[in-house]
Scaffold this motif. Structure first.
Motif, PDB file in Angstrom:
ATOM      1  N   PRO A 177      37.890  36.297  73.030  1.00 37.17           N
ATOM      2  CA  PRO A 177      39.242  36.088  73.563  1.00 37.17           C
ATOM      3  C   PRO A 177      39.223  35.505  74.978  1.00 37.17           C
ATOM      4  CG  PRO A 177      39.012  38.289  72.625  1.00 37.17           C
ATOM      5  CD  PRO A 177      37.631  37.712  72.701  1.00 37.17           C
ATOM      6  N   ASP A 178      40.237  34.703  75.292  1.00 38.09           N
ATOM      7  CA  ASP A 178      40.391  34.116  76.626  1.00 38.09           C
ATOM      8  C   ASP A 178      41.071  35.149  77.532  1.00 38.09           C
ATOM      9  OD1 ASP A 178      42.468  33.849  74.840  1.00 38.09           O
ATOM     10  OD2 ASP A 178      43.115  31.907  75.542  1.00 38.09           O
ATOM     11  N   ILE A 179      40.262  36.019  78.087  1.00 41.98           N
ATOM     12  CA  ILE A 179      40.751  37.228  78.739  1.00 41.98           C
ATOM     13  C   ILE A 179      41.641  36.952  79.946  1.00 41.98           C
ATOM     14  CG2 ILE A 179      40.005  39.252  80.074  1.00 41.98           C
ATOM     15  CD1 ILE A 179      39.813  39.602  77.040  1.00 41.98           C
ATOM     16  N   LEU A 180      41.281  36.016  80.804  1.00 37.43           N
ATOM     17  CA  LEU A 180      42.076  35.811  82.021  1.00 37.43           C
ATOM     18  C   LEU A 180      43.518  35.439  81.673  1.00 37.43           C
ATOM     19  CD1 LEU A 180      39.585  33.917  84.357  1.00 37.43           C
ATOM     20  CD2 LEU A 180      40.037  36.369  84.213  1.00 37.43           C
ATOM     21  N   SER A 181      43.694  34.444  80.813  1.00 34.37           N
ATOM     22  CA  SER A 181      45.056  34.032  80.469  1.00 34.37           C
ATOM     23  C   SER A 181      45.743  35.061  79.584  1.00 34.37           C
ATOM     24  CB  SER A 181      45.042  32.664  79.789  1.00 34.37           C
ATOM     25  OG  SER A 181      44.225  32.670  78.650  1.00 34.37           O
ATOM     26  N   MET A 182      44.970  35.765  78.776  1.00 30.23           N
ATOM     27  CA  MET A 182      45.567  36.773  77.902  1.00 30.23           C
ATOM     28  C   MET A 182      46.143  37.939  78.704  1.00 30.23           C
ATOM     29  SD  MET A 182      43.955  38.441  74.465  1.00 30.23           S
ATOM     30  CE  MET A 182      43.755  36.819  73.754  1.00 30.23           C
ATOM     31  N   LEU A 183      45.433  38.377  79.715  1.00 28.04           N
ATOM     32  CA  LEU A 183      45.933  39.504  80.509  1.00 28.04           C
ATOM     33  C   LEU A 183      47.033  39.070  81.476  1.00 28.04           C
ATOM     34  CD1 LEU A 183      42.702  41.607  81.118  1.00 28.04           C
ATOM     35  CD2 LEU A 183      44.365  41.713  79.255  1.00 28.04           C
TER      36      LEU A 183
ATOM     37  N   PRO B 265      43.885  41.301  72.085  1.00 33.32           N
ATOM     38  CA  PRO B 265      44.598  40.426  71.150  1.00 33.32           C
ATOM     39  C   PRO B 265      45.623  41.145  70.282  1.00 33.32           C
ATOM     40  CG  PRO B 265      42.290  39.808  71.229  1.00 33.32           C
ATOM     41  CD  PRO B 265      42.421  41.101  71.985  1.00 33.32           C
ATOM     42  N   GLU B 266      45.272  42.329  69.794  1.00 31.94           N
ATOM     43  CA  GLU B 266      46.216  43.078  68.959  1.00 31.94           C
ATOM     44  C   GLU B 266      47.223  43.850  69.806  1.00 31.94           C
ATOM     45  OE1 GLU B 266      43.019  41.648  67.366  1.00 31.94           O
ATOM     46  OE2 GLU B 266      42.608  43.600  68.285  1.00 31.94           O
ATOM     47  N   ARG B 267      46.773  44.368  70.944  1.00 35.11           N
ATOM     48  CA  ARG B 267      47.685  45.118  71.814  1.00 35.11           C
ATOM     49  C   ARG B 267      48.822  44.226  72.310  1.00 35.11           C
ATOM     50  NH1 ARG B 267      44.194  46.301  75.551  1.00 35.11           N
ATOM     51  NH2 ARG B 267      44.894  44.865  77.193  1.00 35.11           N
ATOM     52  N   ILE B 268      48.476  43.025  72.740  1.00 36.73           N
ATOM     53  CA  ILE B 268      49.503  42.106  73.240  1.00 36.73           C
ATOM     54  C   ILE B 268      50.339  41.572  72.077  1.00 36.73           C
ATOM     55  CG2 ILE B 268      49.913  40.015  74.593  1.00 36.73           C
ATOM     56  CD1 ILE B 268      47.208  40.586  75.982  1.00 36.73           C
ATOM     57  N   GLY B 269      49.708  41.429  70.907  1.00 38.05           N
ATOM     58  CA  GLY B 269      50.477  41.057  69.727  1.00 38.05           C
ATOM     59  C   GLY B 269      51.551  42.082  69.405  1.00 38.05           C
ATOM     60  N   ASP B 270      51.220  43.350  69.554  1.00 39.73           N
ATOM     61  CA  ASP B 270      52.209  44.400  69.316  1.00 39.73           C
ATOM     62  C   ASP B 270      53.321  44.375  70.370  1.00 39.73           C
ATOM     63  OD1 ASP B 270      50.903  45.300  67.068  1.00 39.73           O
ATOM     64  OD2 ASP B 270      49.905  46.979  68.057  1.00 39.73           O
TER      65      ASP B 270
ATOM     66  N   VAL C 268      46.909  37.813  69.115  1.00 43.88           N
ATOM     67  CA  VAL C 268      47.069  36.802  70.149  1.00 43.88           C
ATOM     68  C   VAL C 268      45.726  36.143  70.428  1.00 43.88           C
ATOM     69  CG1 VAL C 268      47.655  36.422  72.585  1.00 43.88           C
ATOM     70  CG2 VAL C 268      49.042  37.967  71.199  1.00 43.88           C
ATOM     71  N   GLY C 269      45.737  34.839  70.554  1.00 45.35           N
ATOM     72  CA  GLY C 269      44.512  34.112  70.858  1.00 45.35           C
ATOM     73  C   GLY C 269      44.560  32.699  70.319  1.00 45.35           C
ATOM     74  N   ASP C 270      43.758  31.814  70.902  1.00 41.00           N
ATOM     75  CA  ASP C 270      43.684  30.411  70.513  1.00 41.00           C
ATOM     76  C   ASP C 270      44.997  29.693  70.873  1.00 41.00           C
ATOM     77  OD1 ASP C 270      41.069  30.818  69.341  1.00 41.00           O
ATOM     78  OD2 ASP C 270      42.102  31.785  67.674  1.00 41.00           O
ATOM     79  N   SER C 271      45.060  28.407  70.579  1.00 41.24           N
ATOM     80  CA  SER C 271      46.262  27.626  70.870  1.00 41.24           C
ATOM     81  C   SER C 271      47.204  27.651  69.670  1.00 41.24           C
ATOM     82  CB  SER C 271      45.880  26.174  71.174  1.00 41.24           C
ATOM     83  OG  SER C 271      45.372  25.552  70.005  1.00 41.24           O
ATOM     84  N   THR C 272      48.434  27.200  69.879  1.00 48.21           N
ATOM     85  CA  THR C 272      49.366  27.086  68.760  1.00 48.21           C
ATOM     86  C   THR C 272      48.781  26.187  67.681  1.00 48.21           C
ATOM     87  OG1 THR C 272      51.204  27.305  70.320  1.00 48.21           O
ATOM     88  CG2 THR C 272      51.731  26.514  68.115  1.00 48.21           C
TER      89      THR C 272
END
Length: 406
Positions: A285-291, A77-82, A97-101
């Protein structure tokens, strides 16, 4: 082809020949259609399928629980946020990063009211919201107002400065209007909100990845956005929450979860928020969609948001010029501002039979979308849309509106 059409087609080819972003198109999975709906769902980056297969087969299938550490799931979540941060003008350590808008709007807006009251007392009992906002933002603003005992005050962005006062706690605004493509004055409105002692919350869904935002530069307090439009993260990809660095130790999320606890594996009955951006997390975290999103963001390697903005304005300029020349007079009306300072990366055209026209456009290989009751929307993603695409789209639209085949 008329002389004007020949000239515009030549102009499009010349612009494509000088386009420094032309090669980025190869990083996406595309066909022969002109895809002008990236403001709803971005195209598939070519690296995503292989990455998702690795996540499923190796990381989940073989490493299983070990992947939280060995594959970096826990820090995603923080790595992708960066990774998103430079695209919206933020330093690292401020985005999770995480959750919906929608969930992040709720966190940000309730958190904003709490921040305002910490600074200014309980007299801060009003939330100002963009009256023209995407409906969900309005629904959530209403719920946040009820939850915090605030009055809700919907106004247009132009009316915001005059609506602010010592009762204002938070202001929720969209950077780009989802219907018209109008770009609102983030620096000026943020300054006005701060002058009133309130907290500024910005929805960046239609600007992130299309134009410079400058969150840090302009002192934005809180911001949210989706990742499936101009950031091309895929359908339902996780959203993000920005909390300005100097506010993080006071940000009180209305959705505390074990993932945002200072000691997440301590399983303590009392809640102590984590330091920094992680306090914006909630659950697993929703790992599949996050990665998948992380892989999608690789298309930005070597690409500056400033070059994207330059091309975006050139694309929309050309489209408006072609529409003006090709489409029968009086058949459409542009709702999108002409001045560059007021334009996002889409063009919205009012058209009496817009729904049927869009159906025919899609049948003929030009994909945009329709918004009730009479708006044709065309989103221009500079990473994969070219100038010849734009000229072709305007020509097909003109053909349909003349009653021909495009």
């Amino acid at each position: 082809m008329s002389e004007t059409a020949s000239e515009l087609a030549f102009k499009a080819r010349e612009l494509d020949a000088g386009d420094e972003l032309a090669g980025v198109r190869a990083r996406f999975v595309l066909d022969e259609a002109v895809y002008l709906d990236g403001n709803s769902l971005g195209a598939l980056p070519a690296a995503v399928p292989g990455r998702v297969e690795d996540v499923v087969r190796r990381q989940w299938g073989e490493l299983r629980i070990r992947s939280w550490e060995e594959s970096g799931w826990w820090t995603a979540p923080e790595r992708i946020g960066d990774r998103i941060a430079p695209l919206i003008g933020a330093a690292t350590g401020q985005i999770v990063v995480g959750d919906s808008t929608s969930v992040n709007v709720f966190k940000a807006l309730v958190g904003a009211v709490r921040l305002a009251r910490l600074a200014g007392g309980e007299a801060r009992d009003e939330i100002v919201v963009d009256a023209t906002t995407f409906p969900t933002d309005g629904y959530i603003a209403g719920s946040a107002a009820r939850m915090t005992g605030c009055a809700l005050r919907p106004v247009t962005p132009a009316e915001v400065p005059g609506a602010l006062g010592d009762r204002t706690a938070a202001v929720l605004l969209n950077h780009v209007d989802y219907r018209t493509g109008r770009l609102h004055d983030l620096p000026g409105l943020t300054a006005a909100v701060h002058a009133a002692g309130a907290i500024a919350v910005w929805d960046l869904c239609h600007s992130a990845g299309a134009l410079p935002v400058g969150l840090d530069e302009h002192g934005v307090d809180l911001a949210v956005g989706c990742t499936y439009k101009y950031l091309n993260g895929g359908p339902g990809s996780p959203a993000y929450l920005y909390v300005r660095d100097e506010l993080q130790d006071r940000f009180d999320s209305p959705l505390p979860g074990w993932n945002s606890h200072a000691d997440p594996f301590g399983m303590r009955p009392d809640y102590t928020p984590a330091a920094g951006a992680p306090r914006g997390r909630v659950g697993t975290p929703d790992i599949l969609s996050m990665l998948a999103l992380e892989a999608a963001l690789e298309v930005w390697d070597g690409v500056s948001i400033e070059s994207v903005r330059t091309k975006s304005l050139a694309l929309t300029d050309l489209f408006l010029e072609c529409v003006a020349q090709y489409v029968p007079a009086g058949r459409v009306e542009s709702l999108t501002p002409v001045p560059h300072a007021e334009r996002g990366s889409q063009v919205a055209l009012r058209c009496a039979d817009a729904g049927q026209v869009m159906e025919r456009l899609i049948e003929q290989g030009v994909v945009g979308d329709f918004r009730h009751p009479d708006v044709l929307r065309f989103g221009f993603t500079p990473l994969y849309v070219g100038f010849a695409d734009v000229e072709r789209a305007a020509g097909v639209l003109a053909g349909i509106l003349r009653g021909g085949g495009g």
